[in-house]
Design a protein around this motif. Structure first.
Motif, mmCIF file in Angstrom:
data_model
loop_
_atom_site.group_PDB
_atom_site.id
_atom_site.type_symbol
_atom_site.label_atom_id
_atom_site.label_comp_id
_atom_site.label_asym_id
_atom_site.label_seq_id
_atom_site.Cartn_x
_atom_site.Cartn_y
_atom_site.Cartn_z
ATOM 1 N N ALA A 195 0.672 -1.336 0.237
ATOM 2 C CA ALA A 195 -0.056 -0.285 -0.325
ATOM 3 C C ALA A 195 0.854 1.120 -0.017
ATOM 4 O O ALA A 195 0.054 2.626 -0.004
ATOM 5 N N ASN A 196 2.762 0.977 -0.066
ATOM 6 C CA ASN A 196 2.937 1.891 0.017
ATOM 7 C C ASN A 196 3.764 2.363 -1.422
ATOM 8 O O ASN A 196 3.481 1.963 -2.116
ATOM 9 N N ILE A 197 4.236 3.814 -1.772
ATOM 10 C CA ILE A 197 4.623 4.579 -2.816
ATOM 11 C C ILE A 197 5.870 4.557 -2.433
ATOM 12 O O ILE A 197 6.172 5.763 -1.274
ATOM 13 N N VAL A 198 7.044 4.420 -2.490
ATOM 14 C CA VAL A 198 8.442 4.975 -2.291
ATOM 15 C C VAL A 198 8.803 5.012 -3.365
ATOM 16 O O VAL A 198 8.551 4.496 -5.093
ATOM 17 N N ALA A 199 8.976 6.536 -3.014
ATOM 18 C CA ALA A 199 10.182 7.654 -4.253
ATOM 19 C C ALA A 199 11.337 7.033 -4.703
ATOM 20 O O ALA A 199 11.892 6.370 -4.356
ATOM 21 N N LEU A 200 11.918 6.876 -6.324
ATOM 22 C CA LEU A 200 13.324 6.021 -6.178
ATOM 23 C C LEU A 200 14.127 6.911 -7.021
ATOM 24 O O LEU A 200 15.058 6.829 -7.184
ATOM 25 N N GLY A 201 13.548 8.294 -7.444
ATOM 26 C CA GLY A 201 14.435 9.282 -7.701
ATOM 27 C C GLY A 201 14.159 10.446 -8.706
ATOM 28 O O GLY A 201 12.670 10.049 -8.977
ATOM 29 N N ASN A 234 15.618 11.008 -11.472
ATOM 30 C CA ASN A 234 16.403 11.688 -12.486
ATOM 31 C C ASN A 234 15.637 10.694 -13.650
ATOM 32 O O ASN A 234 14.754 10.184 -14.152
ATOM 33 N N LYS A 235 15.886 11.211 -15.152
ATOM 34 C CA LYS A 235 15.734 10.229 -16.389
ATOM 35 C C LYS A 235 15.723 9.456 -16.520
ATOM 36 O O LYS A 235 14.837 8.467 -16.986
ATOM 37 N N GLU A 236 16.733 8.791 -16.176
ATOM 38 C CA GLU A 236 16.636 6.916 -15.919
ATOM 39 C C GLU A 236 16.881 6.478 -15.062
ATOM 40 O O GLU A 236 17.093 7.312 -13.964
ATOM 41 N N LEU A 237 16.291 5.051 -14.059
ATOM 42 C CA LEU A 237 16.279 4.981 -13.586
ATOM 43 C C LEU A 237 17.280 3.658 -13.735
ATOM 44 O O LEU A 237 17.238 2.707 -14.448
ATOM 45 N N ASP A 238 17.534 2.647 -12.158
ATOM 46 C CA ASP A 238 18.331 1.136 -12.582
ATOM 47 C C ASP A 238 17.379 0.286 -12.002
ATOM 48 O O ASP A 238 17.142 0.846 -10.867
ATOM 49 N N ILE A 239 16.779 -0.441 -12.877
ATOM 50 C CA ILE A 239 15.769 -1.363 -11.610
ATOM 51 C C ILE A 239 16.558 -2.607 -11.118
ATOM 52 O O ILE A 239 17.405 -3.279 -11.834
ATOM 53 N N SER A 240 16.613 -3.085 -10.331
ATOM 54 C CA SER A 240 16.925 -4.488 -9.261
ATOM 55 C C SER A 240 15.944 -5.057 -8.807
ATOM 56 O O SER A 240 16.716 -5.945 -8.049
ATOM 57 N N ALA A 241 14.524 -5.148 -9.661
ATOM 58 C CA ALA A 241 13.698 -5.563 -8.435
ATOM 59 C C ALA A 241 12.333 -5.843 -9.418
ATOM 60 O O ALA A 241 12.271 -4.259 -9.990
ATOM 61 N N VAL A 242 11.742 -6.955 -9.438
ATOM 62 C CA VAL A 242 10.755 -6.565 -10.534
ATOM 63 C C VAL A 242 9.587 -6.339 -9.380
ATOM 64 O O VAL A 242 9.778 -5.546 -8.061
ATOM 65 N N GLY A 243 8.692 -5.689 -9.903
ATOM 66 C CA GLY A 243 7.538 -5.491 -9.449
ATOM 67 C C GLY A 243 6.489 -3.744 -10.630
ATOM 68 O O GLY A 243 7.234 -3.614 -11.384
ATOM 69 N N ASN A 244 5.607 -3.068 -9.875
ATOM 70 C CA ASN A 244 4.818 -2.326 -10.518
ATOM 71 C C ASN A 244 5.894 -0.919 -9.715
ATOM 72 O O ASN A 244 6.414 -0.976 -8.789
ATOM 73 N N TYR A 245 5.490 -0.229 -10.922
ATOM 74 C CA TYR A 245 6.435 1.900 -11.135
ATOM 75 C C TYR A 245 5.402 2.422 -11.606
ATOM 76 O O TYR A 245 4.450 2.237 -11.902
#
Length: 904
Positions: A699-705, A707-718
């Motif tokens: 139920a939480n929304i976690v801010a990741l960054g 920038n224009k690009e993002l490194d993904i190291s986990a599957v899931g919904n974004y």
């Protein structure tokens, strides 16, 4: 005209006075319903009744309108709404059309006779015919008691009963019903008239039998005309009949069968107009009683003065309701019950407002009287019809006469009767004598206190002639209020000089929406009724201040006049000083800019302490037309905020609404990440000002960054949020658009097992893998298929390739498919010179033992997979061409037998 005054003789002995005649003032009926007639002709609902009847009921009051008793024909209730002493068990029936009627004993106002007519509504329910019971009103402190009960007059009769005065010399009353000649069972063909005199009830009836009359349907009303000369008999399925009545003898004659041509042909309720010219009947389609939505009824009028009464029929109302009663009231109007079906009534009565008028001029109003929480069913209380025998002394403009009239305060009215030489005219209002001795009575300027019941007694010069009684109910309505009104308007000036002229919505001055208002520029226009034709959009002719006039009319047609003062207030708007509000384009994918503005929020933030309304343009703001509010969808535009105090324009603000573009972009909704590889770097579309990435963690929304690009190291919904940033005079304003995407896993396949089915005519290979990818399969590394199963596989060695379609890699495994040649040719040409298993070598099935036999079962050779195979010799001697048999004991424990051919 012989019988229009007899109530004076019969009831004048009461202390109430000559003209009181309040016996019909109170009605109780239906499911607890009731009404009371007031002296001004109005009606008040009564909710204290205790009746619960589908049809039959009756009520009686004293001459000044005090309730005496009411009954459904079985139980008698006294004036306190309690069951009267000995008041149970009368032989009426709530399902009898006219279950009962009350008749006062002549010359003895304390004795009342309750006549009842019974009916049978189910098997085993006795029909006790016609009876009467006696009430003594002197008992129980004036509450009365039933002192004699159920004296039988007829063993059987119809469900109808009516009564009328005999004449003014003879104080008797006729009580009439319809039955058989002998009062027993059978088709009804005889009217029985029982005379009630000062000596009591004459149990021997005057009979009027009509040859050929056969009435089998007992339902429907029986009603005298008020002057006693006519009798109408409604018999539902058996038809509507009209008779002449001789009140002197009690004999009926001149039978007329009036065929109903209206679509609803079954007559039930009947009533005469006060002037006896018209007969009304409430007819129905006779649909099954308890059905819902199938009933239809008509209200039909007949002109009794027409040469052909049946041809004069006029249907003045038709609607989907059940059958019902009609009953004349003391105010000269006829009331109609309104029911949905036999079991379910309604909380309303209909009213024929002008029953003396022909056709639609009778003015029927449906749902005219609201009964409150109680319900009318099918019946209304019948009375001695002579109670309503009064000369109408209100002369209408169309030449008709009536007994009730509504006028406005200040208007004149005149009451008038015929001129009778030598007669004496005695006038009363509400029982008090009036100082007037002529045949007319005039009020030049009516006041509210002039409302009431006006009565006239005309005493002929010849004492042998009967008096004539006239009556009128006058209701004087007050004029509508006419205060001095004020309307201030703002004149919006953006270019040029103010001139004090602007448009007004004059209807904004209206203070009571129940009234009708008309506006005039001058008193001259008011006098000639030359109204302002454009009250919405009127431009004042005098700068800044002007007085105009208005006329106000209420629902009764009463009118009054007053003044409306107009004032113009200059509002100068300097462009560039307007308030600016921003929003974002609602649909960035389309070709135009349009967004929502929360006008309620703007009002709360900017105008919290004032009365403000928003408008889309200047004209609407001036005229207060088409207000806008809430979430307002628009492109970039200007709107106007009108600020008022007490409906006076104080100021108008120009508001600039600006819609900014919202980013529009495309982004993949599903992104595949090879989880056995490095983190995945994803790129947002370019050309935007703001970026923000988020991951959904439950139920939480976690801010990741950001920038224009993002490194993904986990599957899931974004979530990807992209925005424009605008620098405005009011500060930074941002518009964002978001998209959801999912990172799904994929990886190289792990080959768990390969199932090989070999040494058959159809060798098969099935590959079992695990992993998150979407895989395809190949035996040659070139041609791939989606199925992990291969059929008709050639024997030998092959490399299984499992490739991830998402590009995460290929897994490989060498397999062996065992087979054998069907023949060999050991002729030294180095082609098929030996026979050996296919798909075995030193690594695969190296310990397999191959035994070869001739057709007689003699062992010819034993061969190891490690060798080149059998060369077709036995003891170094070449064997002839023939079929040879083999037995294979595979290293994995399998045993296989077959044969092959040796060819030379």
């Amino acid at each position: 005209m012989l019988y229009r005054y007899t109530l004076f003789i019969l009831f004048g002995v009461l202390s109430c006075g000559v003209f009181a005649q309040g016996e019909t003032s109170n009605w109780y009926f239906g499911n607890g319903a009731g009404i009371q007639f007031n002296n001004d002709g109005s009606v008040t609902p009564l909710n204290d009744g205790r009746l619960n009847t589908f049809e039959g009921c009756t009520t009686i009051s004293d001459a000044i309108g005090n309730l005496l008793l009411y009954t459904d024909g079985i139980t008698v209730y006294d004036r306190t709404h309690n069951v009267m002493q000995n008041g149970r068990g009368l032989y009426g029936d709530p399902s009898s059309t006219q279950s009962a009627i009350v008749v006062q004993k002549p010359q003895d106002p304390n004795i009342l006779y309750i006549f009842t007519v019974d009916t049978a509504v189910f098997e085993g329910d006795p029909d006790r015919g016609m009876n009467y019971s006696v009430v003594d009103m002197t008992m129980n402190g004036g509450d009365g008691a039933v002192i004699q009960k159920n004296v039988n007059l007829l063993a059987d009769c119809s469900e109808k009963i009516s009564a009328v005065i005999k004449n003014c010399q003879d104080e008797s009353i006729w009580v009439v019903t319809l039955g058989t000649e002998n009062g027993g069972l059978g088709a009804f063909d005889t009217f029985h008239a029982f005379e009630v005199s000062a000596t009591g009830v004459n149990t021997t009836a005057v009979k009027s039998k009509f040859a050929g009359l056969e009435i089998f349907d007992p339902r429907g009303y029986l009603k005298f005309s008020a002057d006693g000369t006519k009798l109408a008999c409604a018999n539902s399925a058996s038809g509507l009949f009209l008779y002449d009545f001789d009140a002197t003898t009690g004999i009926l004659s001149n039978q007329q069968n009036i065929g109903v041509s209206a679509p609803n042909k079954f007559p039930y309720g009947v009533e005469f107009s006060p002037n006896q010219q018209f007969l009304y009947t409430h007819t129905s389609n006779n649909a099954p009683a308890d059905e819902v939505g199938t009933h239809s009824s008509s209200l039909v009028q007949y002109d009794l003065t027409a040469p052909n009464i049946q041809a004069s029929e006029v249907e003045i109302d038709r609607r989907s309701i059940y059958r019902g009663a009609l009953q004349l009231g003391q105010n000269g109007k006829i009331y109609r019950t309104i029911a949905e079906n036999y079991l379910t009534g309604t909380s309303y009565l209909g009213v024929i407002e002008n029953p003396n008028a022909k056709g639609d001029a009778a003015n029927y109003r449906h749902n005219a009287v609201f009964l409150g929480p109680d319900r009318a069913t099918q019946g209304l209380p019948p009375f001695i019809q002579s109670f309503f025998d009064r000369v109408a002394i209100i002369k209408n403009a169309d030449g008709t006469s009536s007994t009730s009239q509504t006028i406005c305060f200040g208007e004149p009215f005149t009451l008038e009767s015929e001129v009778i030489p030598g007669a004496t005219y005695n006038w009363e209002k509400d029982g008090s004598p009036l100082a007037n001795s002529g045949n007319t009575f005039t009020i030049n300027t009516a006041d509210i206190t002039d409302s009431g019941r006006y009565s006239l007694e005309i005493m002929p010069a010849d004492p042998s002639e009967c008096p004539i009684v006239g009556e009128a109910f006058i209701l004087v309505n007050p004029l509508p209020d006419n205060p001095s009104l004020f309307l201030a308007q703002c004149d919006i000036v953006t270019n040029g000089a103010p001139d004090g002229l602007t448009t007004f919505n004059l209807e904004q001055a209206i203070f009571n929406s129940d009234y009708t208002y008309t506006f005039y520029e001058s008193l001259t226009d008011l006098g000639s009724d030359s109204a302002i034709v454009n009250p919405i959009g009127y431009t004042n002719s005098n700068p800044y201040n002007q007085t105009i006039h208005y006329k106000v009319v209420d629902s009764n047609g009463c009118e009054n006049t007053g003044e409306l003062n107009l004032e113009v207030r200059d509002i100068i708007i300097n462009l560039g000083d307007e308030k600016v509000f921003y929003t974002c384009d609602e649909v960035p994918e389309d070709t135009f800019l349009e967004g929502f503005f929360d006008l309620n929020a703007i009002q709360d933030d900017e105008y919290a302490s004032v009365d403000v309304v928003f408008y889309a343009n200047q004209d609407d703001a001036s005229l207060e037309q088409n207000p806008i509010s809430g979430d307002y969808l628009t492109g970039s535009t200007n709107i106007f905020a009108r600020i008022e105090t007490g409906n006076e324009c104080e100021d108008i603000d120009l508001i600039n609404l600006v819609v900014n573009p919202t980013p529009s972009f495309e982004f993949e909704q599903e992104i595949i990440w090879c989880t056995d590889g490095p983190p995945l770097t994803i790129q947002a579309p370019g050309g935007f000002d703001l970026y923000q990435w988020y991951r959904l963690d439950g139920a939480n929304i976690v801010a990741l960054g950001n920038n224009k690009e993002l490194d993904i190291s986990a599957v899931g919904n974004y979530i990807l949020e992209i925005g424009y940033q605008y620098n405005t005079a009011e500060g930074i304003f941002e518009c964002f658009n978001t998209t959801d995407f999912e990172v799904v896993p994929s990886n190289i396949a792990f080959i768990q097992d390969v199932d090989v089915t070999d040494l058959t005519d159809n060798n098969m290979v099935e590959v079992m893998v695990t992993g998150d990818g979407d895989y395809e399969y190949s035996l040659d590394g070139v041609s791939y298929q989606d199925s992990p199963i291969f059929e008709n596989v050639e024997p030998g060695f092959a490399t299984i390739s499992v490739r991830d379609k998402n590009g995460c890699g290929i897994s490989e495994q060498l397999i062996s498919v065992i087979g054998y040649p069907k023949f060999f040719t050991p002729n030294g040409d180095n082609v098929n010179d030996t026979w050996q298993l296919i798909g075995v070598n030193e690594e695969y099935q190296s310990e397999t033992l191959i035994s070869i036999y001739d057709r007689y079962g003699k062992l010819m050779a034993q061969v190891s997979p490690k060798t080149s195979g059998w060369n077709g010799t036995f003891n170094n001697r070449q064997l002839p061409s023939s079929d040879y048999w083999f037995k294979i004991n595979l290293e994995d424990g399998r045993v296989y037998q077959g044969h092959f051919a040796l060819k030379r």
